[in-house]
Each structure stands twice: as structure tokens, then as C-alpha cells.
Design an enzyme around this catalytic site. Sequence first.
Site, short mmCIF file in Angstrom:
data_model
loop_
_atom_site.label_atom_id
_atom_site.label_comp_id
_atom_site.label_asym_id
_atom_site.label_seq_id
_atom_site.Cartn_x
_atom_site.Cartn_y
_atom_site.Cartn_z
N GLN A 1 35.88 43.04 46.95
CA GLN A 1 35.21 42.55 45.74
C GLN A 1 35.19 43.62 44.66
O GLN A 1 34.89 44.79 44.92
CB GLN A 1 33.77 42.11 46.10
N ASP B 1 43.82 37.51 47.15
CA ASP B 1 43.30 37.60 45.79
C ASP B 1 44.45 37.66 44.77
O ASP B 1 44.22 37.47 43.57
CB ASP B 1 42.52 38.93 45.68
N LYS C 1 31.65 33.14 48.71
CA LYS C 1 32.98 33.10 49.33
C LYS C 1 32.86 32.95 50.85
O LYS C 1 33.57 32.14 51.46
CB LYS C 1 33.76 34.38 48.97
N1 GUN Z 1 35.11 40.07 41.02
C1 GUN Z 1 34.90 38.98 40.25
N2 GUN Z 1 35.80 38.01 40.57
C2 GUN Z 1 36.58 38.51 41.56
C3 GUN Z 1 37.69 37.98 42.28
O1 GUN Z 1 38.14 36.86 42.09
N3 GUN Z 1 38.21 38.82 43.22
C4 GUN Z 1 37.73 40.07 43.42
N4 GUN Z 1 38.33 40.83 44.37
N5 GUN Z 1 36.72 40.59 42.77
C5 GUN Z 1 36.15 39.81 41.83
#
Ligand code: GUN
Length: 298
Positions: A97, A120, A53
Site C-alpha cells: 500500500q 497493482d 481490499k
Molecule cells: N494507495 C492508494 N491507492 C492505491 C492503490 O491502488 N495501490 C497501492 N499500492 N497503493 C494505493
Amino acid sequence: MTARLIDGKALAASVRAGLKPRIEALAARGQRPGLAVILVGDDPASAVYVRNKVKACEENGIRSWFEHLPAQTSESELLARIAALNANPDVHGILVQLPLPKHLDAQKILETIAFDKDVDGLHATNAGLTLMGRPHFRSCTPYGVMKMLESIAYPLRGAHAVVLGRSNMVGKPMAMLLLAANATVTICHSATRDLASITRQADVLVAAVGKLKLVTADMVRPGAVVIDVGTNRTPDGKLAGDVDFDAVREVAGWISPVPGGVGPMTITMLLVNTVEAAERAAARSPSAIGRRPTEPHI
Ligand code: GUN
């Protein structure tokens, strides 16, 4: 019949190219989009996701702040970090995350993120707005799947869409976005009886369970669109989805591969949401030219 591929990697590149002038326009006003990513603990898979990311931000002209906090971080420490990012005008998007270490209440943490920085789309307000058919930030993976369906000009109106999985991050918002596009939506989950009889009715089948080869060829209607959201490891360590790709591609009309399908779109939609957050902030505030940017802290 061999299905046509929905190439998430190529689509992601074209969506990112479309973001470039928007990012440049914001940067020219001193309002470069910024995303803060918080990782708590040392889960190796999460570390890879987070790195990807941050890298995607760097490659696309978006500022990023990466905060790696120790696994034993207390709730109050994490909430304080989020409060600081909420108050920082250079930060337009905040992502914590998941999964979080067990002692932290994930929903409480997510709810502390300002809903207009929740790129998100996991804050209850954003989930609720999506449910009501007027989304503010869409959850990134379902948003990416909708773009994939749009890219093949699939007529969703009246189509039967079957979603496998009911997570807050994918299954539920996916169903809501399909519903908003006038599909007839069925959500299946671990207690669903006779799964195959339902999946065989699907014009569009979205698999988001996290179970290797859950979807076999006999579960798919000939010509259906099959979108694979799963990310699993095969016994020999390769990345694979929820769909038995080699068999299902002989039945389906369209299919997305893993890797190279939904994955690149999820990160891309995070960038889209971050740019949208920055554009909304810019519309609310005068030009930031002349204001000293805050220093990134790693
Ligand atoms: N863990 C796995 N995929 C994601 C996501 O798209 N966002 C977040 N915050 N955690 C994740």
C-alpha cells in the site's frame, strides 16, 4: 440535459459475479487465488483502503494475507518480506500500500515484487508493457475506468479523451489504455495552460488530480462522458471527487459519482488481476491438490 449515471457499484458487483466461477474452478484444483497486502505504518486512510481490499478478498473467495508492519520498518526488512511472498506459491498477488513512510524508496520496493505477482500493475515492467500496448497487469484504477467506458459501449475509436493528472498509478496508465483503444489522448497537469479550453474539447474527460471541484460545468462539453477518479474530503468531512457533480451532471452525457463510481471498480480490478495471476500460475504448474496450504499470518 441531466447526465446518465455510470454506477460503479453495480458494475463492480457484476464483474465480481463473473469472477466467481473462475475462483471456484481454481479452488476445486486446490489453487485458490491468494493476495498478500502489506501496510507499513499507521496512515488512517491507508488502513481503511487496505481493510476494504482484504474484506473484498474474503467476500469473493480469495485468500488474503495482511501484513501490518511498523512505520520504522527498514528497507531490508520490507524487502525480505516481499522476497518471502515472491517465493510463496500460494501467494499469487502482492500489493504494497502506498504511500510508504518517507525513509522507504517506493519505486525500489515496488520493483522488488515479482512482476508476475504485481497485481497493482505498478512494477516498471508492467508499466512498460502497458505503454507498449501489451499489458500483463493493468493498473487497477485505469483498468476499472476502461470497464466503465465499456459498460456504456462508448465508441473510443477517434474520440478525444482528456486525462487530468499524470501519476504513475492513474494518469499515465489511463492515457496508455485510452490510446490502446484508439482514442486521441491529451494529458493535462499542474503546468497546463488554459485547462478549460482543453477539457471543453473532451468527448471523454477523466479527472484524477485530487482537487475538490476542479472540474466545473463550464469546463465540460455538452454530452461528454465524465469519469471522476478523485477522492477528496469536503469541509464537512464527506467523500467527494474532483468534479463539481451537481453542476456538471446538468451538462455531461454520462457521469460517474463519488462515492459509488470508480472506487468500487478499483478494488474489483485488483480481484480480477489476482484471479488472472492465479490462473496463469495454475497453467504453469500441476494441480496443487494434496499440497498443504501455508497458514495465513496476520
Ligand atoms: N494507495 C492508494 N491507492 C492505491 C492503490 O491502488 N495501490 C497501492 N499500492 N497503493 C494505493
